[in-house]
Design an enzyme around this catalytic site. Structure first.
Site, PDB file in Angstrom:
ATOM      1  N   GLU A  20     -23.198 -14.937  22.183  1.00  0.00           N
ATOM      2  CA  GLU A  20     -23.685 -13.565  22.000  1.00  0.00           C
ATOM      3  C   GLU A  20     -22.561 -12.626  22.404  1.00  0.00           C
ATOM      4  O   GLU A  20     -21.894 -12.848  23.406  1.00  0.00           O
ATOM      5  CB  GLU A  20     -24.904 -13.311  22.894  1.00  0.00           C
ATOM      6  N   HIS A 183     -40.626 -12.372  32.728  1.00  0.00           N
ATOM      7  CA  HIS A 183     -40.141 -11.013  32.467  1.00  0.00           C
ATOM      8  C   HIS A 183     -40.549 -10.134  33.649  1.00  0.00           C
ATOM      9  O   HIS A 183     -41.661 -10.277  34.171  1.00  0.00           O
ATOM     10  CB  HIS A 183     -40.752 -10.476  31.160  1.00  0.00           C
ATOM     11  N   LYS A 199     -46.251 -14.312  20.305  1.00  0.00           N
ATOM     12  CA  LYS A 199     -45.110 -14.038  19.412  1.00  0.00           C
ATOM     13  C   LYS A 199     -44.876 -15.234  18.483  1.00  0.00           C
ATOM     14  O   LYS A 199     -44.579 -15.073  17.314  1.00  0.00           O
ATOM     15  CB  LYS A 199     -43.839 -13.745  20.232  1.00  0.00           C
ATOM     16  N   LYS A 305     -16.169 -11.568  26.369  1.00  0.00           N
ATOM     17  CA  LYS A 305     -14.961 -12.132  27.013  1.00  0.00           C
ATOM     18  C   LYS A 305     -14.978 -13.644  26.768  1.00  0.00           C
ATOM     19  O   LYS A 305     -16.014 -14.287  26.918  1.00  0.00           O
ATOM     20  CB  LYS A 305     -14.982 -11.878  28.527  1.00  0.00           C
TER      21      LYS A 305
HETATM   22  P1  FAD Z   1     -41.832  -8.173  24.826  1.00  0.00           P
HETATM   23  O1  FAD Z   1     -42.010  -9.529  24.273  1.00  0.00           O
HETATM   24  O2  FAD Z   1     -42.460  -7.043  24.102  1.00  0.00           O
HETATM   25  O3  FAD Z   1     -42.377  -8.203  26.337  1.00  0.00           O
HETATM   26  C1  FAD Z   1     -42.138  -7.100  27.215  1.00  0.00           C
HETATM   27  C2  FAD Z   1     -43.128  -7.139  28.372  1.00  0.00           C
HETATM   28  O4  FAD Z   1     -44.429  -6.800  27.916  1.00  0.00           O
HETATM   29  C3  FAD Z   1     -43.300  -8.520  29.012  1.00  0.00           C
HETATM   30  O5  FAD Z   1     -43.554  -8.305  30.390  1.00  0.00           O
HETATM   31  C4  FAD Z   1     -44.525  -9.118  28.354  1.00  0.00           C
HETATM   32  O6  FAD Z   1     -45.180 -10.023  29.186  1.00  0.00           O
HETATM   33  C5  FAD Z   1     -45.354  -7.875  28.090  1.00  0.00           C
HETATM   34  N1  FAD Z   1     -46.111  -7.900  26.827  1.00  0.00           N
HETATM   35  C6  FAD Z   1     -45.727  -8.422  25.656  1.00  0.00           C
HETATM   36  N2  FAD Z   1     -46.670  -8.166  24.700  1.00  0.00           N
HETATM   37  C7  FAD Z   1     -47.641  -7.443  25.313  1.00  0.00           C
HETATM   38  C8  FAD Z   1     -48.875  -6.854  24.872  1.00  0.00           C
HETATM   39  N3  FAD Z   1     -49.275  -6.970  23.604  1.00  0.00           N
HETATM   40  N4  FAD Z   1     -49.623  -6.182  25.777  1.00  0.00           N
HETATM   41  C9  FAD Z   1     -49.225  -6.052  27.076  1.00  0.00           C
HETATM   42  N5  FAD Z   1     -48.078  -6.592  27.554  1.00  0.00           N
HETATM   43  C10 FAD Z   1     -47.285  -7.265  26.680  1.00  0.00           C
HETATM   44  N6  FAD Z   1     -32.265  -5.478  25.113  1.00  0.00           N
HETATM   45  C11 FAD Z   1     -31.662  -4.563  24.329  1.00  0.00           C
HETATM   46  O7  FAD Z   1     -31.893  -3.370  24.482  1.00  0.00           O
HETATM   47  N7  FAD Z   1     -30.778  -4.970  23.338  1.00  0.00           N
HETATM   48  C12 FAD Z   1     -30.487  -6.268  23.117  1.00  0.00           C
HETATM   49  O8  FAD Z   1     -29.692  -6.581  22.230  1.00  0.00           O
HETATM   50  C13 FAD Z   1     -31.119  -7.265  23.925  1.00  0.00           C
HETATM   51  N8  FAD Z   1     -30.899  -8.590  23.729  1.00  0.00           N
HETATM   52  C14 FAD Z   1     -31.591  -9.520  24.467  1.00  0.00           C
HETATM   53  C15 FAD Z   1     -31.436 -10.886  24.194  1.00  0.00           C
HETATM   54  C16 FAD Z   1     -32.131 -11.842  24.922  1.00  0.00           C
HETATM   55  C17 FAD Z   1     -31.966 -13.304  24.590  1.00  0.00           C
HETATM   56  C18 FAD Z   1     -32.994 -11.439  25.974  1.00  0.00           C
HETATM   57  C19 FAD Z   1     -33.738 -12.466  26.797  1.00  0.00           C
HETATM   58  C20 FAD Z   1     -33.168 -10.089  26.262  1.00  0.00           C
HETATM   59  C21 FAD Z   1     -32.478  -9.113  25.511  1.00  0.00           C
HETATM   60  N9  FAD Z   1     -32.645  -7.740  25.737  1.00  0.00           N
HETATM   61  C22 FAD Z   1     -32.016  -6.816  24.934  1.00  0.00           C
HETATM   62  C23 FAD Z   1     -33.488  -7.278  26.831  1.00  0.00           C
HETATM   63  C24 FAD Z   1     -34.958  -7.128  26.397  1.00  0.00           C
HETATM   64  O9  FAD Z   1     -35.067  -6.150  25.414  1.00  0.00           O
HETATM   65  C25 FAD Z   1     -35.755  -6.751  27.646  1.00  0.00           C
HETATM   66  O10 FAD Z   1     -35.847  -7.869  28.501  1.00  0.00           O
HETATM   67  C26 FAD Z   1     -37.097  -6.115  27.403  1.00  0.00           C
HETATM   68  O11 FAD Z   1     -37.516  -5.578  28.661  1.00  0.00           O
HETATM   69  C27 FAD Z   1     -38.176  -7.082  26.917  1.00  0.00           C
HETATM   70  O12 FAD Z   1     -37.968  -7.479  25.637  1.00  0.00           O
HETATM   71  P2  FAD Z   1     -38.918  -8.556  24.916  1.00  0.00           P
HETATM   72  O13 FAD Z   1     -38.526  -8.626  23.526  1.00  0.00           O
HETATM   73  O14 FAD Z   1     -38.957  -9.793  25.721  1.00  0.00           O
HETATM   74  O15 FAD Z   1     -40.319  -7.777  25.038  1.00  0.00           O
END
Ligand code: FAD
Length: 317
Positions: A20, A183, A199, A305
């Site tokens: 990445e 998370h 998901k 890096k």
């Molecule tokens: P979600 O799956 O939406 O979950 C977020 C939170 O909400 C979790 O606590 C979950 O338990 C809860 N939740 C999920 N669905 C619901 C629902 N329907 N109702 C209530 N609660 C719910 N961030 C960036 O800005 N840019 C990036 O490019 C980026 N790349 C990443 C790559 C990886 C591999 C990872 C692990 C993280 C990355 N992140 C990035 C960070 C990520 O966006 C954050 O961790 C963000 O806070 C959560 O994203 P998610 O897609 O896991 O969210």
């Protein structure tokens, strides 16, 4: 373009290597990024993921009033994807986020990717705006990754937001994030897990994990996924520790535990060069165990890096 799941199938149990990268800060040359990717290409990553960074707000006082100017510090995700495909003949996987996008903007963004021949996306909610403790969805945007995922799935079925006629379908293979150590917002691991399962049920094809330094967290996570009927590939995310400071910074940012032995080994280091070496050795050991566990891909958070990742890949692949 080949789908991530196809790469995994074609590897027939052999563990693959992927990375990445993050786009450069606006104004910096792309050359340094490319020069860091180049040495890693000998390990034949089938794909490179490119992060997406939402806007931040610059506060300026204009005529006695605070003006909030949206600026994007690291733009260029799509352009970098195109550049990587062109230069290295590799698949590029952009991260697509909810934050800062309306559904209509997301639809157009996905068309840009589709027209470029990009068929893999990592779908995420995204981080909160810098300085804000909590994520706030854009007005007319998505609140969770699962909502964004459903939009991508609908486009794969030729359904657009406002057109009544059937569109030519996209063909996205969809990745989502998973958190072996939970998370940070989730009240407990099981609740977080239920949303991850949702998901996958809604159409996610694979999971990429948050970084971890204790393999047992990944092993437990995979076992729990399998027990709950989550059968998509789970790609472990790895980051070689590079500085002493990261011992406290990474747990704060990514909400993970640093194993006692790693903390002790780093504690004995005199310089960051020594820490880097400890980080490389630790990660090599992680990789060996993950391969023995049949992890499909070892995915490295390079932060653009290459030095440590190259040494690790050379010892493993
Ligand atoms: P979600 O799956 O939406 O979950 C977020 C939170 O909400 C979790 O606590 C979950 O338990 C809860 N939740 C999920 N669905 C619901 C629902 N329907 N109702 C209530 N609660 C719910 N961030 C960036 O800005 N840019 C990036 O490019 C980026 N790349 C990443 C790559 C990886 C591999 C990872 C692990 C993280 C990355 N992140 C990035 C960070 C990520 O966006 C954050 O961790 C963000 O806070 C959560 O994203 P998610 O897609 O896991 O969210």
């Amino acid at each position: 373009m080949t789908k991530i799941t196809q790469y995994i199938e074609q590897a027939k149990g052999k563990t693959l290597f992927s990375i990445e990268i993050i786009p450069p800060v606006k104004g910096e040359s792309i050359q340094s990024l490319m020069s860091n990717i180049e040495p890693l290409m000998e390990f034949k990553p089938p794909f490179i993921e490119v992060t997406y960074h939402r806007e931040e707000f610059l506060e300026k006082i204009v005529n006695g009033q605070i003006d909030r100017i949206p600026i994007r510090k690291r733009p260029g995700t799509v352009g970098i994807c195109a550049s990587l495909m062109n230069r290295f003949n590799v698949d590029a996987v952009p991260h697509v986020i909810c934050g800062g996008f309306t559904k209509e903007e997301t639809e157009d963004f996905l068309f840009d990717l589709h027209y470029l021949g990009i068929d893999n996306v990592l779908v995420l909610r995204g981080d909160p705006v810098k300085g804000n403790p909590a994520f706030t969805p854009e007005k007319g945007g998505h609140a969770y990754a699962s909502d964004l995922l459903q939009q991508v799935v609908r486009m794969n079925h030729g359904e657009l937001l406002h057109e009544e006629t059937q569109a030519s379908p996209t063909n996205f293979c969809i990745g989502v994030a998973g958190y072996p150590e939970k998370h940070f917002e989730a009240p407990n691991l099981n609740t977080d897990f239920a949303y991850l399962k949702k998901k996958v049920e809604l159409g996610a094809d694979y999971i990429v994990t948050q970084m971890f330094f204790d393999n047992q967290k990944y092993f437990d996570f995979v076992k729990k996924c399998r027990a709950e009927g989550i059968n998509v590939p789970i790609i472990p995310g790895l980051k070689p520790l590079a500085t002493k400071k990261q011992l406290t910074v990474l747990p704060r940012i990514f909400h993970l535990d640093m194993p006692e032995d790693l903390v002790k080994a780093v504690g004995q280091c005199q310089t960051d060069k020594d820490v880097k070496q400890v980080g490389i050795e630790w990660c090599i050991q992680q990789c060996k165990e993950l391969i023995a566990f049949d992890a499909p891909i070892l995915h490295f958070y390079t932060m653009s890096k290459s030095e440590s990742t190259k040494k690790i890949a050379a010892a493993i692949f």
